[in-house]
Design a protein around this motif. Structure first.
Motif, short mmCIF file in Angstrom:
data_model
loop_
_atom_site.label_atom_id
_atom_site.label_comp_id
_atom_site.label_asym_id
_atom_site.label_seq_id
_atom_site.Cartn_x
_atom_site.Cartn_y
_atom_site.Cartn_z
N PRO A 448 64.33 20.35 32.94
CA PRO A 448 62.99 19.83 33.32
C PRO A 448 62.97 19.16 34.69
O PRO A 448 61.95 19.21 35.39
N ILE A 449 64.07 18.53 35.08
CA ILE A 449 64.12 17.89 36.40
C ILE A 449 64.01 18.93 37.49
O ILE A 449 63.22 18.80 38.44
N LEU A 450 64.80 20.00 37.37
CA LEU A 450 64.79 21.06 38.39
C LEU A 450 63.44 21.77 38.44
O LEU A 450 62.93 22.09 39.52
N LYS A 451 62.84 22.02 37.27
CA LYS A 451 61.54 22.69 37.24
C LYS A 451 60.47 21.83 37.92
O LYS A 451 59.64 22.33 38.68
N THR A 452 60.52 20.53 37.65
CA THR A 452 59.53 19.62 38.25
C THR A 452 59.71 19.54 39.76
O THR A 452 58.74 19.51 40.52
N VAL A 465 63.38 18.96 51.77
CA VAL A 465 62.04 18.39 51.62
C VAL A 465 62.16 16.90 51.31
O VAL A 465 63.08 16.46 50.62
N HIS A 466 61.20 16.13 51.82
CA HIS A 466 61.16 14.70 51.50
C HIS A 466 60.61 14.52 50.09
O HIS A 466 59.63 15.17 49.71
N ILE A 467 61.23 13.65 49.33
CA ILE A 467 60.79 13.41 47.96
C ILE A 467 60.54 11.92 47.75
O ILE A 467 61.05 11.08 48.50
N ARG A 468 59.75 11.62 46.72
CA ARG A 468 59.53 10.23 46.29
C ARG A 468 60.02 10.11 44.86
O ARG A 468 59.40 10.63 43.93
N GLU A 469 61.18 9.47 44.70
CA GLU A 469 61.80 9.38 43.38
C GLU A 469 60.87 8.70 42.36
O GLU A 469 60.83 9.10 41.20
N SER A 486 70.72 11.39 37.73
CA SER A 486 70.64 12.84 37.51
C SER A 486 70.71 13.60 38.83
O SER A 486 71.37 14.64 38.93
N LEU A 487 70.01 13.10 39.85
CA LEU A 487 70.05 13.75 41.16
C LEU A 487 71.46 13.70 41.75
O LEU A 487 71.91 14.67 42.39
N GLU A 488 72.15 12.59 41.53
CA GLU A 488 73.54 12.48 42.00
C GLU A 488 74.45 13.47 41.28
O GLU A 488 75.37 14.05 41.88
N TYR A 498 71.40 16.10 48.14
CA TYR A 498 70.50 14.97 47.94
C TYR A 498 70.88 13.83 48.86
O TYR A 498 72.03 13.37 48.86
N LEU A 499 69.93 13.39 49.68
CA LEU A 499 70.16 12.27 50.59
C LEU A 499 69.19 11.15 50.21
O LEU A 499 67.98 11.28 50.40
N PRO A 500 69.71 10.06 49.63
CA PRO A 500 68.83 8.97 49.20
C PRO A 500 68.15 8.28 50.37
O PRO A 500 68.60 8.36 51.52
N GLN A 501 67.09 7.59 50.06
CA GLN A 501 66.33 6.83 51.05
C GLN A 501 67.20 5.79 51.73
O GLN A 501 68.06 5.17 51.11
N LYS A 502 66.98 5.61 53.05
CA LYS A 502 67.64 4.55 53.81
C LYS A 502 66.58 3.60 54.33
O LYS A 502 65.53 4.03 54.79
N GLU A 503 66.89 2.32 54.26
CA GLU A 503 65.91 1.35 54.73
C GLU A 503 66.59 0.04 55.10
O GLU A 503 66.27 -1.01 54.61
N LYS A 504 67.54 0.13 55.99
CA LYS A 504 68.29 -1.06 56.38
C LYS A 504 68.47 -1.09 57.89
O LYS A 504 68.43 -0.04 58.54
N PRO A 505 68.68 -2.28 58.46
CA PRO A 505 69.02 -2.35 59.89
C PRO A 505 70.31 -1.56 60.15
O PRO A 505 71.13 -1.38 59.25
#
Length: 643
Positions: A448-452, A465-469, A486-488, A498-505
């Motif tokens: 179901p994760i892959l289908k979604t 593609v950019h995703i919003r977890e 699951s993505l990991e 899969y490249l997780p979001q980055k938001e740090k200095p």
């Protein structure tokens, strides 16, 4: 070429301005600056905050074939500019520290082979081999250097990477450079042109005078109460600047309790929260934003009626830039500095803290190597997420002292610090459809994760593609931590990248790591910058304490000769509040000038030349003339200055 930027549609830069920005005319000096760069001339543009600097390179970039390179140290500003340009159907991109290599590669390819019109780069990224090689192949029409004062050691925000910008001229020797800044003293103006190797001196300078902006210094021990009073009296949008993140929240809470719609902002907040707060303020849902100096750069809000500084900045450059965010619409606005006796001690303390000892600098550098597990000889050009609070806690260091050590290391060219970088999460399916189908059959929980993913994000097979977890977890009715795990797993199994979001200095090691004993800094530059810092603080304290027109002090600092009194600051209005009228003042001034033209006289002799009933008014006139530097007192004699 895309018809939206077909040069045949534009017979003049004004047509470009009208088509994309909807303006029927340029602001003062914009047209002259644009004409200068279109003639191929190296050009320095000095324009105050809100003067429309970006138009000066964006319009010629669109008017000519090719691409404009924009060098800027401010990631948030670059991202904002790119967003605004894309909203206007203009192809623009940005490259900065913290981005993934594949994204950088794709953007540079588009700049070489595609229709990108403006490429924003940090000065550090400009020096990388991959950037230089692609820039060599680009059809560059203009090189714009924003925040150009950063190239000068005389400036307040010197950055070593700026000294390398002129190297790009070797790749495109005929392309002109447009340098832009809102704050530059005479020394900095000369230095910018020298360091960027201008072929000929060429400066366009708007006056730094802001006639609609009333500068006020209020001396009050109870700054919170005074700030509240200002925002209650001055209606409309406002900004309150403080030095620390903690204080932003405290002041905002105080104002809210007193009925002011206020919020707080600093660089430590998550990207979505910063964006939401900024948007609420822009739309006037929030009236007052309490912020550190991380707020305001590049924000186009014309109707700010008041900017209040509860803490004193390190220098007049920073103060002028921050205060200048008020009244961009040309209507009456106020820039208020709240000042008290202890501020002088605070500035002195900052001066001492800003220049740590060499042992402390070496200790911080060694801790960096350990923190990032970086071996001697490695790390050159690599960037790392940097949370300074976690760093100092790990090694038991003092936060302020450590930050200043990092700044010295940056000014010495060892590292580069940047503000928080937001890079959204992304993924790409890296197997064939047959392999993916087989994996789904064998791993029912992942099906179901892959289908979604494939349903929600079109093109995930071919592109990243950019995703919003959070959104994806909502669709799947699955807890967010479980989705991320699951993505990991999918990445570990070789199904997706899969490249997780980055938001740090970010911190970048500009040079390979050396042994602590081999770490050196330029002691002459260190001493020079220490002296300059001391001078900036001295001017800042004088601004808060001297009884001279505030606007005159600012204009004189930025090199304007014999600047006029503004008539609207607290000093000028203080004169008007006395019984001394402007007409009487001018009459007394003229007679005093005639008296001192013949000879130098003591104050008593000048006062005795007038009627006894005019004594107080004459003394008040002399006080103002001395404060404003028109008169000088030497050996108890008054002299009228003629220089």
């Amino acid at each position: 070429m895309d018809k939206s930027i077909d040069l045949r549609d534009h017979s003049s830069p004004l047509e470009v301005l009208t088509q994309y920005w909807g303006y029927s005319a340029f602001r003062p000096l914009q047209e002259e600056i644009i004409a200068s760069v279109l003639e191929g001339k190296d050009t320095l543009a000095l324009m105050p905050t809100g003067g429309g600097k970006s138009i000066c390179y964006q319009v010629p970039a669109l008017f000519q074939e090719g691409i404009c390179l924009v060098i800027s140290p401010l990631i948030a500003l670059m991202k904002d500019q790119v967003f605004q340009l894309k909203q206007r159907n203009i192809q623009a991109e940005a490259i900065y520290s913290g981005m993934y290599h594949r994204d950088i590669d794709r953007i540079l390819d588009n700049c070489v082979y595609g229709q990108t019109k403006l490429l924003y780069l940090s000065p550090e990224r400009l020096q990388t081999d991959i950037a230089q090689e692609r820039i060599r192949r680009m059809k560059v029409n203009l090189i714009a250097v924003d925040e150009a004062h950063c190239i000068s050691q005389w400036g307040y925000d010197f950055r070593p990477a700026y000294l390398q910008i002129c190297d790009i001229r070797e790749l495109h020797p005929k392309v002109p450079i447009l340098a832009l800044t809102a704050t530059a003293t005479k020394e900095v103006v000369v230095d910018i042109q020298d360091k960027l190797e201008f072929r000929k001196e060429n400066v366009f300078q708007m006056s730094f005078e802001r006639k609609n902006l009333s500068y006020v210094v209020l001396k009050d021990e109870h700054k919170l109460g005074k700030a509240l009073e200002i925002f209650q009296k001055v209606k409309g949008s406002g900004i309150a600047y403080v030095r620390t993140r903690r204080k932003t929240k405290e002041v905002a809470q105080f104002l809210r309790k007193k009925g002011i719609a206020a919020d707080y902002y600093h660089a430590g907040l998550l990207n979505e929260m910063r964006s939401a707060k900024q948007e609420a303020w822009l739309q006037d849902k929030i009236r007052v934003m309490v912020a550190t100096n991380a707020f305001g750069m590049g924000i186009d809000k014309a109707n700010v009626r008041s900017v209040v500084h509860l803490d004193v900045p390190d220098g007049l450059e920073a103060y002028y830039q921050e205060a200048g965010r008020a009244g961009r619409d040309g209507e009456k606005a106020y820039a208020v500095l709240l000042y008290r006796e202890s501020d002088r001690l605070d500035l002195e303390k900052r001066y001492i803290q800003a220049f740590p000892e060499m042992d402390e600098i070496r200790g911080t550098y060694q801790a960096l190597g350990s923190y990032f597990q970086l071996a001697v000889g490695g790390g050159s050009g690599k960037s790392y997420d940097m949370e300074i609070q976690h760093f100092v806690k790990t090694f038991g260091l003092d936060l302020i002292k450590t930050y200043n050590c990092l700044k010295i290391l940056e000014q010495s060219g060892w590292i580069v610090l940047s503000e928080s970088v937001y890079v959204p999460s992304s993924l790409r399916v890296i197997v064939s459809k047959d392999t993916l189908y087989d994996y789904q059959l064998r791993n029912r929980k992942m099906d179901p994760i892959l289908k979604t993913i494939l349903r929600t994000y079109q093109g995930a097979f071919n592109n990243r593609v950019h995703i919003r977890e959070q959104q994806l977890a909502g669709f799947l009715k699955m807890p967010l931590p479980k989705l991320k795990r699951s993505l990991e797993i999918l990445q570990k199994d070789g199904i997706i990248e899969y490249l997780p979001q980055k938001e740090k200095p970010q911190i970048v090691f500009a040079e390979e790591r050396v042994g602590t004993q081999n770490l050196t800094i330029d002691t002459a530059l260190y001493a020079f910058r220490k002296q300059r810092f001391r001078e900036r603080i001295r001017h800042m304290m004088a601004y808060g304490e001297k009884g001279i027109c505030r606007s005159q002090q600012l204009l004189a600092y930025f090199g304007q000769e014999r600047p006029p009194a503004c008539g609207t600051c607290d000093i000028c209005l203080g004169r008007n509040k006395t019984e001394l009228s402007q007409v009487a003042f001018e009459r007394y001034k003229e007679k005093i000038h005639l008296l001192l033209k013949r000879d130098q006289l003591p104050i008593a002799a000048v006062v005795d030349s007038f009627s006894p009933k005019r004594r107080d008014e004459v003394l008040k006139t002399l006080e103002y003339l001395l404060d404003e530097g028109v008169l000088e007192e030497e050996n108890e004699l008054l002299r009228w200055r003629t220089d």
